[in-house]
Scaffold this active site. Structure first.
Site, short mmCIF file in Angstrom:
data_model
loop_
_atom_site.label_atom_id
_atom_site.label_comp_id
_atom_site.label_asym_id
_atom_site.label_seq_id
_atom_site.Cartn_x
_atom_site.Cartn_y
_atom_site.Cartn_z
N LEU A 125 54.78 101.04 -51.72
CA LEU A 125 53.95 99.85 -51.35
C LEU A 125 52.50 100.17 -51.28
O LEU A 125 52.25 101.06 -50.25
CB LEU A 125 54.42 98.95 -50.03
CG LEU A 125 53.57 98.15 -49.51
CD1 LEU A 125 53.43 96.83 -50.66
CD2 LEU A 125 54.05 97.29 -48.17
N ASP B 259 46.95 84.73 -51.82
CA ASP B 259 45.65 83.77 -51.61
C ASP B 259 46.09 82.42 -50.97
O ASP B 259 47.52 82.26 -51.24
CB ASP B 259 45.01 83.51 -52.81
CG ASP B 259 43.79 83.06 -52.67
OD1 ASP B 259 43.20 83.08 -51.66
OD2 ASP B 259 43.25 82.30 -53.71
N HIS C 41 47.00 83.58 -41.68
CA HIS C 41 47.18 84.96 -41.92
C HIS C 41 48.15 85.72 -41.17
O HIS C 41 48.94 86.60 -41.87
CB HIS C 41 45.67 85.62 -41.29
CG HIS C 41 44.55 85.25 -42.03
ND1 HIS C 41 44.22 85.27 -43.10
CD2 HIS C 41 43.29 85.16 -41.34
CE1 HIS C 41 42.87 84.94 -43.60
NE2 HIS C 41 42.51 84.54 -42.31
#
Length: 253
Positions: free
Chosen positions: A143, A31, A49
């Site tokens: 992952l 975040d 991002h």
């Protein structure tokens, strides 16, 4: 001088964790990308991002060096995709394709990729890039990329999948209800076959899960870090592990 002190502190934290009980599965809510970009003076906060996605590779290297075999990263929720502007969502999808999927799918990588979420909500190119990453990776570390993900949707989809399976087998609904169990539902989750996270880390100072791994997080330890994800340092990660190792896990008791 500051870099030298930072490196020395990181080595000290690493030594302190040498004999500590470390999580085998760490999940991370990445975040604060947009807020980090604004803090850094970028005119377009969506640039955060890309920096955040590129930072994933470095964080994964920290996990691998410590033998943490399972990592889950929360890339984008269904709310993110639905509520953000179309231009920002398009940019985020390109980042996922170019940075997350392509880099992880490089030959000889350490990570085997799994995807969790409603992939049918993603653009075709993004969906195909993630599918290639899944099919082309087979490293020893696992992952999970959570994208187009919502924990409540996952539980709904798991129950629907369970009911569909029994319907195809001709099992009466009352029998399905009698046989229903937590394990039966868990077998139909996006993360079926993977261990639940021992530790969930959220950056940016927000102290909530925001729908992340609602089922799997029942007994997870939570750690909230004030720094934004692109600025999440190795010492921040090691501090989270130190906090985890000092806790007595009661697992619901």
């Amino acid at each position: 001088m500051l870099q030298l002190l930072y490196a020395a502190y990181a080595r000290r934290l690493t030594r302190a964790l040498r004999d500590a009980a470390l999580p085998r599965h760490v999940a991370m809510v990445m975040d604060g990308n947009r807020r980090w970009a604004r803090q850094q003076g970028f005119g377009n906060p969506s640039v955060g991002h890309r920096y955040g996605a590129e930072h994933v590779e470095e964080v994964l290297s920290w996990c691998a060096s410590l033998g943490i075999g399972h990592v889950t990263v929360f890339v984008a929720s269904t709310d993110n995709l639905r509520k953000r502007g179309s231009e920002e969502v398009s940019y985020l999808m390109r980042v996922i394709e170019e940075v997350v999927a392509e880099r992880l799918a490089r030959p000889g990588g350490q990570w085997q990729v799994h995807v969790a979420g409603r992939l049918d909500t993603l653009p075709d190119s993004t969906r195909e890039a993630l599918k290639r990453a899944v099919s082309q990776t087979d490293g020893p570390f696992k992952l999970t990329v959570a994208v187009g993900y919502d924990g409540r949707d996952e539980i709904v989809d798991a129950v629907r999948s369970l009911l569909d399976t029994h319907a195809l087998a001709g099992t009466p609904l009352l029998d399905v209800a009698d046989q229903l169990s937590a394990d039966a539902i868990a077998a139909h989750l996006y993360t079926s076959g993977l261990p639940d996270p021992d530790l969930i880390i959220r950056t940016s100072g927000e102290q909530r899960l925001s729908g992340f791994l609602l089922w799997q997080a029942a007994y997870s330890e939570l750690y909230f870090c004030d720094v934004y994800w692109p600025g999440f340092r190795k010492i921040d990660f090691l501090r989270a592990l130190r906090s985890y190792s000092s806790r007595h896990r009661r697992l619901g008791a």
